[in-house]
Design a protein around this motif. Structure first.
Motif, PDB file in Angstrom:
ATOM      1  N   GLN A  25       0.824  -1.198   0.000  1.00 36.37           N
ATOM      2  CA  GLN A  25       0.000   0.000   0.000  1.00 36.37           C
ATOM      3  C   GLN A  25       0.861   1.252   0.000  1.00 36.37           C
ATOM      4  O   GLN A  25       0.528   2.253  -0.637  1.00 36.37           O
ATOM      5  CB  GLN A  25      -0.924   0.014   1.212  1.00 36.37           C
ATOM      6  N   ASP A  28       1.787   2.321  -3.391  1.00 40.94           N
ATOM      7  CA  ASP A  28       0.686   2.850  -4.189  1.00 40.94           C
ATOM      8  C   ASP A  28       0.174   4.189  -3.681  1.00 40.94           C
ATOM      9  O   ASP A  28      -0.645   4.816  -4.346  1.00 40.94           O
ATOM     10  CB  ASP A  28      -0.486   1.851  -4.202  1.00 40.94           C
ATOM     11  N   GLN A  29       0.645   4.654  -2.509  1.00 38.82           N
ATOM     12  CA  GLN A  29       0.155   5.895  -1.941  1.00 38.82           C
ATOM     13  C   GLN A  29       1.323   6.758  -1.462  1.00 38.82           C
ATOM     14  O   GLN A  29       2.370   6.239  -1.082  1.00 38.82           O
ATOM     15  CB  GLN A  29      -0.781   5.621  -0.761  1.00 38.82           C
ATOM     16  N   ASP A  30       1.117   8.049  -1.503  1.00 37.43           N
ATOM     17  CA  ASP A  30       2.120   8.960  -0.960  1.00 37.43           C
ATOM     18  C   ASP A  30       1.417  10.194  -0.424  1.00 37.43           C
ATOM     19  O   ASP A  30       0.248  10.445  -0.721  1.00 37.43           O
ATOM     20  CB  ASP A  30       3.160   9.342  -2.019  1.00 37.43           C
ATOM     21  N   GLU A 196      -5.964  10.633  -7.923  1.00 40.25           N
ATOM     22  CA  GLU A 196      -6.019   9.230  -8.324  1.00 40.25           C
ATOM     23  C   GLU A 196      -5.450   9.084  -9.728  1.00 40.25           C
ATOM     24  O   GLU A 196      -5.890   9.770 -10.665  1.00 40.25           O
ATOM     25  CB  GLU A 196      -7.462   8.728  -8.306  1.00 40.25           C
ATOM     26  N   ARG A 205      -2.744   4.520  -8.413  1.00 43.99           N
ATOM     27  CA  ARG A 205      -1.808   5.191  -7.507  1.00 43.99           C
ATOM     28  C   ARG A 205      -2.507   6.405  -6.923  1.00 43.99           C
ATOM     29  O   ARG A 205      -3.183   7.155  -7.633  1.00 43.99           O
ATOM     30  CB  ARG A 205      -0.525   5.605  -8.228  1.00 43.99           C
ATOM     31  N   THR A 206      -2.359   6.625  -5.612  1.00 48.94           N
ATOM     32  CA  THR A 206      -3.074   7.682  -4.910  1.00 48.94           C
ATOM     33  C   THR A 206      -2.093   8.630  -4.240  1.00 48.94           C
ATOM     34  O   THR A 206      -1.124   8.192  -3.607  1.00 48.94           O
ATOM     35  CB  THR A 206      -4.015   7.095  -3.845  1.00 48.94           C
ATOM     36  N   SER A 207      -2.354   9.919  -4.373  1.00 47.97           N
ATOM     37  CA  SER A 207      -1.572  10.937  -3.661  1.00 47.97           C
ATOM     38  C   SER A 207      -2.509  11.750  -2.775  1.00 47.97           C
ATOM     39  O   SER A 207      -3.573  12.191  -3.224  1.00 47.97           O
ATOM     40  CB  SER A 207      -0.859  11.875  -4.645  1.00 47.97           C
ATOM     41  N   HIS A 208      -2.113  11.924  -1.511  1.00 44.00           N
ATOM     42  CA  HIS A 208      -2.842  12.770  -0.574  1.00 44.00           C
ATOM     43  C   HIS A 208      -2.057  14.081  -0.464  1.00 44.00           C
ATOM     44  O   HIS A 208      -0.929  14.093   0.031  1.00 44.00           O
ATOM     45  CB  HIS A 208      -2.952  12.102   0.791  1.00 44.00           C
TER      46      HIS A 208
END
Length: 218
Positions: A25, A28-30, A196, A205-208
């Motif tokens: 995970q 796939d996320q940052d 997204e 891939r997700t960026s916050h």
């Protein structure tokens, strides 16, 4: 007061960065932190100039830290209708991108709809990348100088920067945020962006993104 949105955003960013349920995970996320400064005002009757600059703190795997500078000139051509264009310079990881753009913005009540076409000239690319952006945004006054906003944006590739790349959806964005009017000319705010990036059969891939914003109107 200008320190409060920055401290709040940094605290949230640090909290999410520390939360990594699994290695897969985490890949796939940052979490990113962007600080934006806007300068905007009328330079002639019905003509608006906006200059924005940003510092974006990102992981090296996401392109490393990025600095941006952009200007946009818009002309009001009818009630609720503006057309314009401009250009930008983006620097990240030793690479430079030059990005002209053209846009049309429609406003209806508290809703704003923007269509923007970008030409992206990136170091080392085979050709210019053409990207279309469709954004909708709603603003809600909260009283005593406060306002909230929510919105979404679709970013699609009309032509990829590498030969053989066709059309595709590059990313989706969702926004929520608040802003406070410090004076007649200055405003500060904080936003959260959910980015997204579709990757075919693989998970998105997700960026916050936590964003602090300072706006000055001349």
């Amino acid at each position: 007061m200008t320190r409060m949105p920055m401290r709040f955003a940094m605290l949230l960013a640090a909290t999410l960065a520390a939360w990594q349920p699994s290695k897969a995970q985490a890949q796939d996320q940052d979490v990113q932190l962007w600080h934006v400064f806007n300068l905007t005002g009328d330079i002639a009757e019905g003509t608006r100039l906006t200059i924005d600059a940003s510092q974006r703190w990102r992981e090296e795997a996401r392109g490393d830290e990025q600095q941006t500078l952009r200007f946009t000139i818009e002309q009001t051509v009818a009630e609720g209708v503006r057309i314009g264009g401009g250009g930008a310079v983006f620097e990240a990881g030793g690479l430079t991108e030059i990005r002209p753009h053209q846009q049309v913005t429609l406003t209806q009540g508290r809703f704003e709809f923007r269509t923007r076409l970008e030409e992206r000239f990136v170091d080392g690319a085979d050709r210019v990348e053409l990207r279309l952006r469709q954004r909708v945004q709603y603003t809600q006054p909260l009283g005593k100088g406060w306002r909230a906003q929510v919105g979404g944006e679709w970013l699609g590739l009309l032509q990829g920067r590498q030969r053989g790349q066709g059309t595709s959806t590059e990313q989706w964005r969702a926004l929520t945020g608040v802003a406070y009017k410090v004076s007649d000319k200055a405003e500060i705010g904080g936003n959260y962006w959910l980015l997204e990036f579709p990757r075919g059969e693989r998970p998105n891939r997700t960026s916050h993104v936590f964003q602090t914003v300072v706006t000055y109107r001349f």
